[in-house]
Design a protein around this motif. Structure first.
Motif, PDB file in Angstrom:
ATOM      1  N   ALA A 128       1.068  -0.973   0.415  1.00  0.00           N
ATOM      2  CA  ALA A 128       0.041  -0.042  -0.134  1.00  0.00           C
ATOM      3  C   ALA A 128       0.827   1.158  -0.291  1.00  0.00           C
ATOM      4  O   ALA A 128       0.664   2.033  -0.804  1.00  0.00           O
ATOM      5  CB  ALA A 128      -1.003   0.070   1.419  1.00  0.00           C
ATOM      6  N   ALA A 129       1.799   1.201   0.771  1.00  0.00           N
ATOM      7  CA  ALA A 129       2.496   2.260   1.137  1.00  0.00           C
ATOM      8  C   ALA A 129       3.656   2.366  -0.746  1.00  0.00           C
ATOM      9  O   ALA A 129       3.795   3.525  -0.907  1.00  0.00           O
ATOM     10  CB  ALA A 129       3.882   1.893   1.815  1.00  0.00           C
ATOM     11  N   LEU A 130       4.193   1.097  -1.072  1.00  0.00           N
ATOM     12  CA  LEU A 130       4.956   1.660  -2.455  1.00  0.00           C
ATOM     13  C   LEU A 130       3.394   2.016  -3.753  1.00  0.00           C
ATOM     14  O   LEU A 130       4.051   2.513  -4.717  1.00  0.00           O
ATOM     15  CB  LEU A 130       5.645   0.081  -2.807  1.00  0.00           C
ATOM     16  N   ALA A 131       2.019   1.913  -3.505  1.00  0.00           N
ATOM     17  CA  ALA A 131       1.509   2.208  -4.623  1.00  0.00           C
ATOM     18  C   ALA A 131       0.973   3.168  -5.248  1.00  0.00           C
ATOM     19  O   ALA A 131       0.555   4.411  -5.965  1.00  0.00           O
ATOM     20  CB  ALA A 131       0.432   1.028  -3.757  1.00  0.00           C
ATOM     21  N   ASP A 132       1.878   4.267  -4.361  1.00  0.00           N
ATOM     22  CA  ASP A 132       1.851   5.925  -4.249  1.00  0.00           C
ATOM     23  C   ASP A 132       2.765   6.275  -4.622  1.00  0.00           C
ATOM     24  O   ASP A 132       4.021   5.714  -4.428  1.00  0.00           O
ATOM     25  CB  ASP A 132       1.647   6.492  -3.108  1.00  0.00           C
ATOM     26  N   PRO A 133       3.169   7.402  -6.386  1.00  0.00           N
ATOM     27  CA  PRO A 133       4.027   6.898  -7.006  1.00  0.00           C
ATOM     28  C   PRO A 133       5.073   8.083  -5.703  1.00  0.00           C
ATOM     29  O   PRO A 133       6.268   8.641  -6.216  1.00  0.00           O
ATOM     30  CB  PRO A 133       3.770   8.259  -8.361  1.00  0.00           C
ATOM     31  N   THR A 134       4.184   9.266  -4.997  1.00  0.00           N
ATOM     32  CA  THR A 134       4.837  10.352  -4.471  1.00  0.00           C
ATOM     33  C   THR A 134       5.733   9.598  -3.045  1.00  0.00           C
ATOM     34  O   THR A 134       7.019   9.883  -2.872  1.00  0.00           O
ATOM     35  CB  THR A 134       4.252  11.063  -3.385  1.00  0.00           C
ATOM     36  N   ARG A 135       5.457   8.689  -2.323  1.00  0.00           N
ATOM     37  CA  ARG A 135       6.026   7.415  -1.678  1.00  0.00           C
ATOM     38  C   ARG A 135       7.423   6.937  -2.303  1.00  0.00           C
ATOM     39  O   ARG A 135       8.503   6.743  -1.508  1.00  0.00           O
ATOM     40  CB  ARG A 135       4.966   6.536  -1.381  1.00  0.00           C
ATOM     41  N   ARG A 136       7.319   7.040  -3.567  1.00  0.00           N
ATOM     42  CA  ARG A 136       8.103   5.091  -3.950  1.00  0.00           C
ATOM     43  C   ARG A 136       9.113   6.493  -4.733  1.00  0.00           C
ATOM     44  O   ARG A 136      10.809   6.565  -4.611  1.00  0.00           O
ATOM     45  CB  ARG A 136       7.890   4.829  -5.274  1.00  0.00           C
ATOM     46  N   ALA A 137       8.916   8.230  -5.022  1.00  0.00           N
ATOM     47  CA  ALA A 137      10.102   8.529  -5.360  1.00  0.00           C
ATOM     48  C   ALA A 137      10.904   9.737  -3.746  1.00  0.00           C
ATOM     49  O   ALA A 137      12.045   9.582  -3.965  1.00  0.00           O
ATOM     50  CB  ALA A 137       9.220  10.290  -5.815  1.00  0.00           C
ATOM     51  N   ILE A 138       9.870   9.604  -2.819  1.00  0.00           N
ATOM     52  CA  ILE A 138      10.681  10.009  -1.355  1.00  0.00           C
ATOM     53  C   ILE A 138      11.367   8.682  -1.277  1.00  0.00           C
ATOM     54  O   ILE A 138      12.539   9.479  -0.781  1.00  0.00           O
ATOM     55  CB  ILE A 138       9.428  10.470  -0.354  1.00  0.00           C
ATOM     56  N   LEU A 139      11.162   7.255  -0.806  1.00  0.00           N
ATOM     57  CA  LEU A 139      11.925   6.057  -1.141  1.00  0.00           C
ATOM     58  C   LEU A 139      13.487   6.292  -1.993  1.00  0.00           C
ATOM     59  O   LEU A 139      14.402   6.027  -1.461  1.00  0.00           O
ATOM     60  CB  LEU A 139      11.589   5.343  -1.429  1.00  0.00           C
ATOM     61  N   ALA A 140      13.250   7.137  -3.388  1.00  0.00           N
ATOM     62  CA  ALA A 140      14.307   6.553  -4.171  1.00  0.00           C
ATOM     63  C   ALA A 140      15.335   7.881  -3.582  1.00  0.00           C
ATOM     64  O   ALA A 140      16.830   7.929  -3.576  1.00  0.00           O
ATOM     65  CB  ALA A 140      13.480   7.360  -5.497  1.00  0.00           C
ATOM     66  N   ARG A 141      14.851   9.391  -3.461  1.00  0.00           N
ATOM     67  CA  ARG A 141      15.633  10.395  -2.488  1.00  0.00           C
ATOM     68  C   ARG A 141      16.069   9.605  -2.249  1.00  0.00           C
ATOM     69  O   ARG A 141      17.210  10.088  -1.175  1.00  0.00           O
ATOM     70  CB  ARG A 141      14.821  11.303  -2.598  1.00  0.00           C
ATOM     71  N   LEU A 142      15.612   8.629  -0.505  1.00  0.00           N
ATOM     72  CA  LEU A 142      16.635   8.431   0.253  1.00  0.00           C
ATOM     73  C   LEU A 142      17.723   7.204   0.513  1.00  0.00           C
ATOM     74  O   LEU A 142      18.098   6.957   1.390  1.00  0.00           O
ATOM     75  CB  LEU A 142      15.456   7.797   1.523  1.00  0.00           C
ATOM     76  N   THR A 143      17.732   6.533  -0.979  1.00  0.00           N
ATOM     77  CA  THR A 143      18.652   5.533  -1.213  1.00  0.00           C
ATOM     78  C   THR A 143      19.405   6.121  -1.767  1.00  0.00           C
ATOM     79  O   THR A 143      21.243   5.512  -1.692  1.00  0.00           O
ATOM     80  CB  THR A 143      18.167   4.873  -2.723  1.00  0.00           C
ATOM     81  N   LEU A 144      19.963   7.667  -1.402  1.00  0.00           N
ATOM     82  CA  LEU A 144      21.046   8.921  -1.230  1.00  0.00           C
ATOM     83  C   LEU A 144      21.495   8.452  -0.200  1.00  0.00           C
ATOM     84  O   LEU A 144      22.614   9.421  -0.158  1.00  0.00           O
ATOM     85  CB  LEU A 144      20.695   9.935  -2.860  1.00  0.00           C
ATOM     86  N   GLY A 145      20.746   8.668   0.390  1.00  0.00           N
ATOM     87  CA  GLY A 145      21.180   9.275   2.070  1.00  0.00           C
ATOM     88  C   GLY A 145      19.865  10.015   2.707  1.00  0.00           C
ATOM     89  O   GLY A 145      19.233   9.789   2.496  1.00  0.00           O
TER      90      GLY A 145
END
Length: 120
Positions: free
Chosen positions: A11-28
């Motif tokens: 459910a958390a991964l279903a939202d594109p904004t949340r996926r973008a936030i996770l992608a940003r957090l992979t940088l640190g």
């Protein structure tokens, strides 16, 4: 991973904004205000997304004086990957069988052409 936790994660991964936030957090790790910058939404709206990600175990938030840095929690994604692995194995097996079948069909077609037959 429990089914309820898996449901919360998907459910958390279903939202594109949340996926973008996770992608940003992979940088640190970073702050809420830094995470909000690329999105046209308020800090509180980003905080709501972060709460969903945190409940799903995908991120963690620390506390350093006035700062609340966010960081990705990669173990939750490992659990999703482990769940998906059984399906990956199923599709690999099916694709391997399809490959064998296609090779057989192609071999029959080549054999037919060598003997003057043309299948259409």
């Amino acid at each position: 991973m429990s089914t309820d936790q898996l449901s919360a994660t998907f459910a958390a991964l279903a939202d594109p904004t949340r996926r973008a936030i996770l992608a940003r957090l992979t940088l640190g790790e970073t702050t809420v205000s830094e995470l909000a910058k690329p999105f046209k939404m308020s800090g509180p709206a980003v905080s709501k997304h972060l709460k969903v990600l945190e409940r799903a175990g995908l991120i963690s938030r620390g506390r350093e004086a006035q700062r609340r840095p966010c960081r990705i929690a990669p173990d939750a994604l490992k659990d999703v990957d482990a769940w998906l692995e059984s399906y990956r194995a199923l599709w690999d097996e099916r694709l391997d069988r399809l490959e064998v079948y296609l090779r057989e069909v192609q071999a029959k077609q080549k054999k037919g052409k060598r003997h003057g037959r043309h299948d259409r």
